[in-house]
Design a protein around this motif. Structure first.
Motif, short mmCIF file in Angstrom:
data_model
loop_
_atom_site.label_atom_id
_atom_site.label_comp_id
_atom_site.label_asym_id
_atom_site.label_seq_id
_atom_site.Cartn_x
_atom_site.Cartn_y
_atom_site.Cartn_z
N GLU A 1 6.29 79.96 28.10
CA GLU A 1 7.22 79.00 27.52
C GLU A 1 6.59 77.61 27.44
OE1 GLU A 1 10.57 79.30 30.07
OE2 GLU A 1 11.10 81.33 29.42
N GLN A 2 5.79 77.27 28.45
CA GLN A 2 5.15 75.96 28.47
C GLN A 2 4.14 75.82 27.33
OE1 GLN A 2 5.41 77.97 31.19
NE2 GLN A 2 7.05 76.85 32.24
N GLU A 3 3.47 76.91 27.01
CA GLU A 3 2.51 76.88 25.91
C GLU A 3 3.21 76.73 24.56
OE1 GLU A 3 -1.49 77.54 25.68
OE2 GLU A 3 -0.48 75.93 26.73
N SER B 1 15.15 75.07 19.42
CA SER B 1 14.47 73.90 18.89
C SER B 1 13.92 73.08 20.05
CB SER B 1 15.38 73.05 18.02
OG SER B 1 16.47 72.55 18.78
N LYS B 2 12.74 72.53 19.84
CA LYS B 2 12.12 71.70 20.87
C LYS B 2 12.81 70.35 20.91
CE LYS B 2 7.66 69.63 22.11
NZ LYS B 2 6.21 69.57 21.79
N LEU B 3 13.11 69.90 22.11
CA LEU B 3 13.72 68.59 22.27
C LEU B 3 12.80 67.50 21.72
CD1 LEU B 3 15.15 68.97 25.89
CD2 LEU B 3 16.49 68.68 23.80
N ALA B 4 13.36 66.61 20.98
CA ALA B 4 12.55 65.54 20.38
C ALA B 4 12.04 64.58 21.46
CB ALA B 4 13.39 64.78 19.36
N ASN C 1 17.51 89.38 30.46
CA ASN C 1 17.31 88.53 31.63
C ASN C 1 16.85 87.13 31.24
OD1 ASN C 1 17.88 90.66 33.50
ND2 ASN C 1 15.85 91.51 33.06
N SER C 2 17.06 86.78 29.97
CA SER C 2 16.55 85.50 29.48
C SER C 2 17.45 84.35 29.93
CB SER C 2 16.48 85.52 27.95
OG SER C 2 17.77 85.70 27.40
N SER C 3 16.85 83.19 30.03
CA SER C 3 17.58 81.95 30.33
C SER C 3 17.03 80.87 29.41
CB SER C 3 17.39 81.56 31.79
OG SER C 3 16.01 81.40 32.09
N LEU C 4 17.74 79.77 29.30
CA LEU C 4 17.32 78.70 28.40
C LEU C 4 16.01 78.08 28.90
CD1 LEU C 4 17.95 76.91 25.95
CD2 LEU C 4 19.18 75.38 27.51
N PRO C 5 14.94 78.16 28.10
CA PRO C 5 13.67 77.59 28.54
C PRO C 5 13.74 76.07 28.63
CG PRO C 5 13.40 79.11 26.68
CD PRO C 5 14.85 78.82 26.79
N ALA C 6 13.06 75.52 29.60
CA ALA C 6 13.02 74.07 29.76
C ALA C 6 12.37 73.42 28.55
CB ALA C 6 12.23 73.70 31.03
N GLY C 7 12.98 72.33 28.08
CA GLY C 7 12.44 71.60 26.95
C GLY C 7 12.97 72.05 25.60
N PHE C 8 13.91 73.02 25.60
CA PHE C 8 14.43 73.56 24.34
C PHE C 8 15.96 73.49 24.31
CE2 PHE C 8 10.30 75.64 24.68
CZ PHE C 8 9.84 75.59 23.38
N ILE C 9 16.49 73.50 23.11
CA ILE C 9 17.92 73.66 22.85
C ILE C 9 18.12 74.99 22.14
CG2 ILE C 9 19.93 72.75 21.62
CD1 ILE C 9 18.59 70.00 21.72
N LEU C 10 19.08 75.79 22.59
CA LEU C 10 19.43 77.02 21.89
C LEU C 10 20.29 76.67 20.70
CD1 LEU C 10 19.46 80.13 21.70
CD2 LEU C 10 21.49 80.09 23.16
N GLN C 11 19.74 76.87 19.49
CA GLN C 11 20.48 76.55 18.28
C GLN C 11 21.45 77.66 17.89
OE1 GLN C 11 20.57 73.74 16.89
NE2 GLN C 11 18.75 72.65 17.58
N SER C 12 21.02 78.89 18.01
CA SER C 12 21.90 80.01 17.69
C SER C 12 21.28 81.30 18.20
CB SER C 12 22.15 80.12 16.18
OG SER C 12 20.95 80.40 15.48
N ARG C 13 22.14 82.29 18.33
CA ARG C 13 21.68 83.62 18.73
C ARG C 13 22.35 84.63 17.82
NH1 ARG C 13 21.19 85.86 24.94
NH2 ARG C 13 19.90 87.68 24.44
N ILE C 14 21.57 85.51 17.26
CA ILE C 14 22.04 86.45 16.25
C ILE C 14 21.74 87.87 16.72
CG2 ILE C 14 21.76 87.21 13.84
CD1 ILE C 14 20.68 84.31 13.31
N ASN C 15 22.71 88.74 16.59
CA ASN C 15 22.47 90.16 16.83
C ASN C 15 22.35 90.86 15.49
OD1 ASN C 15 23.95 93.11 17.30
ND2 ASN C 15 22.48 92.54 18.88
N LEU C 16 21.28 91.60 15.30
CA LEU C 16 21.04 92.32 14.05
C LEU C 16 20.79 93.78 14.37
CD1 LEU C 16 20.47 92.23 10.94
CD2 LEU C 16 18.05 91.91 11.55
N GLY C 17 21.53 94.66 13.72
CA GLY C 17 21.34 96.09 13.91
C GLY C 17 21.52 96.83 12.59
#
Length: 282
Positions: A174-176, A279-282, A214-230
């Motif tokens: 995530e840091q990379e 999205s990466k925090l500005a 098991n995911s969590s919000l990565p540091a330095g990011f904002i979750l803009q949306s999450r989509i389920n596609l099947g």
């Protein structure tokens, strides 16, 4: 050939690489020869976890054959639309850059690049994979894009250089990702949701398990949306069934008898993808 600047960084010292007569060189005289197919191997020996890490030739060939039959086209089209919609919001559309972290044999990058081009935008595309077999196949077919063998935990890219990063079923740092994205840049991830390929797992195992998130919000990011596609994928030939099986880790853990029975009998699988847009925090 005159020296050509690139988006690659030297994996040894992190300074910029320049292409000169088919050799990538940095200011500290580290050099990496370009393969005849057009890619460069930037995977240092101490970043390898085996002699030949990543997918082998059989797995790569199976994935290309399966994907090019259009079985996962709805996923590729959805990702293309998401990337194009994001690019329309970028202020400087003359300097767009897209990076695929775990590009495999290049299918998704190619679909996205064609879609973005048809939308009237130009972009520089690059991708890496730890599998030399995959990168070779990608570079040989998609000559307009840049490819390198490298680890997703050590991205050979300059800081703040990418508008968008795609990551499909691939581990990463995530840091990379945070380091290489521009401010407000898009990180698009695709992971298996709970019921992904459940018919395939039912055919192979007595007690198949669901995928766990098991995911969590990565540091330095904002979750803009999450989509389920099947969507359902008809498997009308034995070749399609075998190719799908070889694309998955289940190929290595199931019994030979179960695998052969699946190749003969499985007629349909249902996909279940979780798509996250950060999205990466500005």
């Amino acid at each position: 050939m005159n020296p050509v600047s690139s988006s690659w960084n030297c994996p040894s010292c992190q300074s910029a690489l320049v292409l000169n007569n088919r050799t990538w060189c940095c200011e500290n005289n580290h050099s990496f020869d370009m393969a005849k197919e057009g890619y460069v191997n930037l995977l240092l020996a101490h970043h390898k976890n085996s002699k030949e890490p990543g997918d082998n030739k059989g797995m790569v060939n199976a994935r290309r054959a399966f994907l090019e039959q259009g079985h996962y086209q709805p996923l590729a089209e959805k990702l293309s639309q998401l990337v194009a919609d994001y690019f329309r919001t970028v202020e400087n559309q003359n300097d767009l850059s897209f990076f695929d972290a775990g590009c495999g044999e290049g299918y998704y990058m190619n679909v996205i690049s064609q879609f973005v081009q048809s939308a009237g935008m130009t972009c520089a595309y690059s991708g890496i994979d730890i599998s030399k077999n995959a990168v070779l196949k990608a570079a040989k077919k998609y000559k307009d894009n840049q490819f390198a063998v490298a680890s997703t935990y050590h991205l050979p890219l300059p800081a703040v250089s990418q508008n968008a990063v795609l990551q499909i079923f691939a581990p990463s740092s995530e840091q990379e990702i945070l380091r290489v994205l521009k401010a407000n840049g898009l990180w698009l991830t695709v992971n298996p949701a709970a019921n992904h390929l459940h018919q395939l797992k039912q055919a192979l195992y007595d007690s198949p398990s669901e995928h766990k998130d098991n995911s969590s919000l990565p540091a330095g990011f904002i979750l803009q949306s999450r989509i389920n596609l099947g969507f359902d994928v008809p498997l009308t030939t034995e070749a399609a069934r075998e190719n799908l099986l070889m694309m998955t880790p289940y190929y290595w853990s199931a019994t030979e008898q179960k695998k052969q029975q699946l190749i003969q009998d499985l007629q349909l699988v249902t996909t279940d993808f979780d798509i996250s847009l950060y999205s990466k925090l500005a």
